[in-house]
Design an enzyme around this catalytic site. Structure first.
Site, PDB file in Angstrom:
ATOM      1  N   LYS A  84       0.855  -1.196   0.000  1.00 12.77           N
ATOM      2  CA  LYS A  84       0.000   0.000   0.000  1.00 12.77           C
ATOM      3  C   LYS A  84       0.883   1.235   0.000  1.00 12.77           C
ATOM      4  CE  LYS A  84      -4.426   0.111   2.362  1.00 12.77           C
ATOM      5  NZ  LYS A  84      -5.001   0.204   3.705  1.00 12.77           N
TER       6      LYS A  84
HETATM    7  C1  E4P Z   1      -8.302   1.020   3.627  1.00 12.21           C
HETATM    8  O1  E4P Z   1      -7.473   0.405   3.015  1.00 12.21           O
HETATM    9  C2  E4P Z   1      -8.046   1.695   4.900  1.00 12.21           C
HETATM   10  O2  E4P Z   1      -7.302   0.840   5.726  1.00 12.21           O
HETATM   11  C3  E4P Z   1      -9.296   2.005   5.670  1.00 12.21           C
HETATM   12  O3  E4P Z   1     -10.454   1.678   4.928  1.00 12.21           O
HETATM   13  C4  E4P Z   1      -9.330   3.347   6.313  1.00 12.21           C
HETATM   14  O4  E4P Z   1     -10.555   3.510   6.973  1.00 12.21           O
HETATM   15  P1  E4P Z   1     -10.803   4.629   8.074  1.00 12.21           P
HETATM   16  O5  E4P Z   1     -11.086   5.900   7.375  1.00 12.21           O
HETATM   17  O6  E4P Z   1     -12.013   4.122   8.820  1.00 12.21           O
HETATM   18  O7  E4P Z   1      -9.566   4.693   8.936  1.00 12.21           O
END
Ligand code: E4P
Length: 216
Positions: A84
């Site tokens: 990522k």
């Molecule tokens: C996605 O890959 C992220 O880890 C995640 O959806 C972030 O979500 P949040 O905005 O609830 O932290």
């Protein structure tokens, strides 16, 4: 639309995997830290031993060369790791090199169609628009998902759209209708997707009616 689990919690991943509906897992530094560990490698290797689909592990470096170095290490943890990387100039530079090396990249923290277009052009395997965080600041997060899907379809771009930062089951419905390839959801949202009061009432009624005629 495939469902990924958005967590680094091993118990939740084990429980959800048993249902047979989970195609992958996404993690980020916040989610790993929530498990009170800094051993990202151990967490990701444990998840990859449970889940055969894509497992996203995020880089913490901010410069392109350091991102690439960190991404190569993380990608070596298991064959199904997707690295990522945030959509920044450095992130795009790193992604364009890593994708040439056949390392799957999930471009994260995507908040605009332009960012998603650039992520696809850099060769990312996935782009993650953060729906809930846009909603939080009064924007329409799901509109972004719809727009990205439309642009990717228009230009036949192969990058998969992961609807991320999903806050509730309705987000999943709208993401599916918009044509998102994947929604990544928390364990709680997954449970909410399963539950329906009429299902519970129906089961109780069937059991009660059956009791009336079944031998004691
Ligand atoms: C996605 O890959 C992220 O880890 C995640 O959806 C972030 O979500 P949040 O905005 O609830 O932290």
């Amino acid at each position: 639309m495939h469902i990924f689990l958005d967590t680094a919690n091993i118990d939740q991943i084990r429980q959800a995997t048993k249902l047979g509906v989970i195609s992958g897992v996404t993690t980020n530094p916040t989610l790993v830290a929530k498990e009170a560990t800094a051993d990202y490698e151990m967490v990701v290797k444990t998840i990859c031993a449970i889940v055969s689909g894509s497992v996203s592990a995020e880089v913490l470096a901010e410069e392109a060369d350091a991102m690439m170095e960190e991404a190569r290490v993380k990608a070596s943890w298991a064959p199904n790791v997707a690295v990522k990387i945030p959509v920044t100039a450095a992130g795009l530079e790193a992604t364009s090199v890593l994708s040439q090396e056949n390392i799957a990249v999930n471009m994260t923290l995507c908040f605009s169609v332009n960012q998603a277009l650039l992520a696809a052009r850099a060769g990312a395997s996935y782009t993650s628009p953060f729906v809930g965080r846009l909603d939080d600041i009064g924007h329409d997060g799901m509109q972004l998902v719809q727009d990205i899907v439309e642009v990717y379809q228009q230009y036949d771009l192969k990058t998969k759209v992961i609807a991320a930062s999903i806050r509730h089951p309705l987000h999943c419905v709208v993401a599916a209708r918009a044509g998102a390839h994947i929604a990544t959801v928390t364990y709680d949202v997954l449970m909410q997707m399963i539950n329906h009061p009429l299902t519970d009432i129906g089961i109780s009624r069937f059991l009660a009616d059956w009791k009336k005629v079944s031998p004691k």
